[in-house]
Design an enzyme around this catalytic site. Structure first.
Site, PDB file in Angstrom:
ATOM      1  N   ASP A  33     -30.887  68.030   2.212  1.00  0.00           N
ATOM      2  CA  ASP A  33     -32.174  67.441   1.877  1.00  0.00           C
ATOM      3  C   ASP A  33     -33.320  68.057   2.671  1.00  0.00           C
ATOM      4  OD1 ASP A  33     -31.410  66.325   4.342  1.00  0.00           O
ATOM      5  OD2 ASP A  33     -30.780  64.453   3.417  1.00  0.00           O
TER       6      ASP A  33
ATOM      7  N   ASP B 288     -27.000  52.056   6.567  1.00  0.00           N
ATOM      8  CA  ASP B 288     -26.878  51.373   5.277  1.00  0.00           C
ATOM      9  C   ASP B 288     -25.963  52.128   4.314  1.00  0.00           C
ATOM     10  OD1 ASP B 288     -28.427  53.545   4.632  1.00  0.00           O
ATOM     11  OD2 ASP B 288     -30.113  52.404   3.805  1.00  0.00           O
TER      12      ASP B 288
ATOM     13  N   HIS C 226     -26.091  55.241   3.299  1.00  0.00           N
ATOM     14  CA  HIS C 226     -26.628  56.294   2.427  1.00  0.00           C
ATOM     15  C   HIS C 226     -26.178  57.664   2.919  1.00  0.00           C
ATOM     16  CE1 HIS C 226     -30.049  56.574   5.426  1.00  0.00           C
ATOM     17  NE2 HIS C 226     -29.908  57.854   5.133  1.00  0.00           N
TER      18      HIS C 226
ATOM     19  N   GLU D 228     -30.302  56.650  -1.259  1.00  0.00           N
ATOM     20  CA  GLU D 228     -30.466  55.316  -0.697  1.00  0.00           C
ATOM     21  C   GLU D 228     -29.657  54.286  -1.489  1.00  0.00           C
ATOM     22  OE1 GLU D 228     -31.971  55.316   2.019  1.00  0.00           O
ATOM     23  OE2 GLU D 228     -33.906  56.323   2.024  1.00  0.00           O
TER      24      GLU D 228
END
EC number: 3.5.99.6
Length: 275
Positions: free
Chosen positions: A72, A141, A143, A148
């Site tokens: 990314d 979380d 991801h 996400e």
């Protein structure tokens, strides 16, 4: 699926680096046969990168015939900004090894046509023969890359709006100033990573323990995108002891009982040195 549990972060990083080293060497890369490696950023892989640099400097490992594809990059952050992932990869890894810069592929978050940039990235991966080994990390979380919670589990490389939890977590890299944190990024999709022939996920620290639990002990769930890799035929989760705190005791015991098998993957450590 393999779950490799090491005592601490340093040992987990070393195991992961040894595994990458052995995979590259056993692949026997050359001018007509490049090893393709997917790479993450963040704090988790830093220890792994340091060990890989050590193996390179000792002459055991070369990246001359390796092509890398990063997960990314932020949108709108100048390439030379200290917190861009271009800067991260150059400063923490690429400038210390012998990779040809033209073989190190990172998404351009300043491209004039972001959709075309994402499509071109997917095309480059395909032209390289696909990813042999995709290394990733996760957020608390669950991801992976910037996929996400709620992301499609068959998603491809695309533009994503970052969740507030991610923006808050990344604020530490921008002097705690939320206004400086990018709110959008280009990211490979879950499907992009799933297409790799092998996936290795690095998970360390007690703050990632619940995410590891969701990743391997509960069902596949797009709210915990890392859980998708339960369905990959060759997934390795590499973690430290702290990251196992939410797992069932019998799960930890089972995978620790397989460590003698897992350690055969990294011992002995192969070398490119000429005898």
């Amino acid at each position: 699926m393999r779950l490799v549990i090491l005592d601490d972060y340093a040992l987990a990083s070393e195991w992961a680096a040894k595994y990458i080293c052995n995979r590259i060497i056993q692949f026997s890369p050359g001018p007509d046969k490049y090893f393709t490696l997917g790479l993450p950023t963040g704090s988790t892989p830093l220890g792994c990168y340091k060990k890989l640099i050590e193996y390179h400097k000792s002459g055991d490992l070369s990246f001359k015939y390796v092509k890398t594809f990063n997960m990314d990059e932020y949108v709108g952050l100048p390439r030379d900004h200290p917190e861009s992932y271009h800067s991260y990869m150059w400063n923490n890894f690429f400038k210390h090894i012998d990779i040809d810069p033209s073989n190190a592929h990172i998404l351009d978050g300043n491209a004039s046509d972001l959709q075309a940039e994402c499509e071109d990235f997917e095309r480059k991966i395909k032209e390289a023969g696909g990813i042999e080994l995709f290394v990733g990390g996760i957020g608390p979380d669950g991801h992976i890359a910037f996929n996400e919670p709620g992301s499609s589990l068959v998603s491809r490389t695309r533009l994503k709006t970052l969740a507030m939890d991610t923006i808050l977590a990344n604020a530490k890299y921008f002097d705690g100033d939320l206004s400086k944190v990018p709110t959008m990024a280009l990211t490979v999709g879950v499907g992009t990573v799933m297409d790799a022939r092998e996936v290795m996920i690095l998970i360390t620290g007690a703050h990632k323990a619940f995410a590891l639990y969701k990743a391997i002990e509960e069902g596949v769930n797009h709210m915990w995108t890392v859980s998708a890799f339960q369905q990959h035929p060759r997934t390795i989760f590499v973690c430290d002891e702290d990251a196992t705190l939410e797992l069932r005791v019998k799960t930890v015991k089972y995978f620790k009982g397989l460590m003698h098998v897992h350690n055969r993957l990294v011992d002995p450590l192969h070398s490119m040195k000429k005898n």
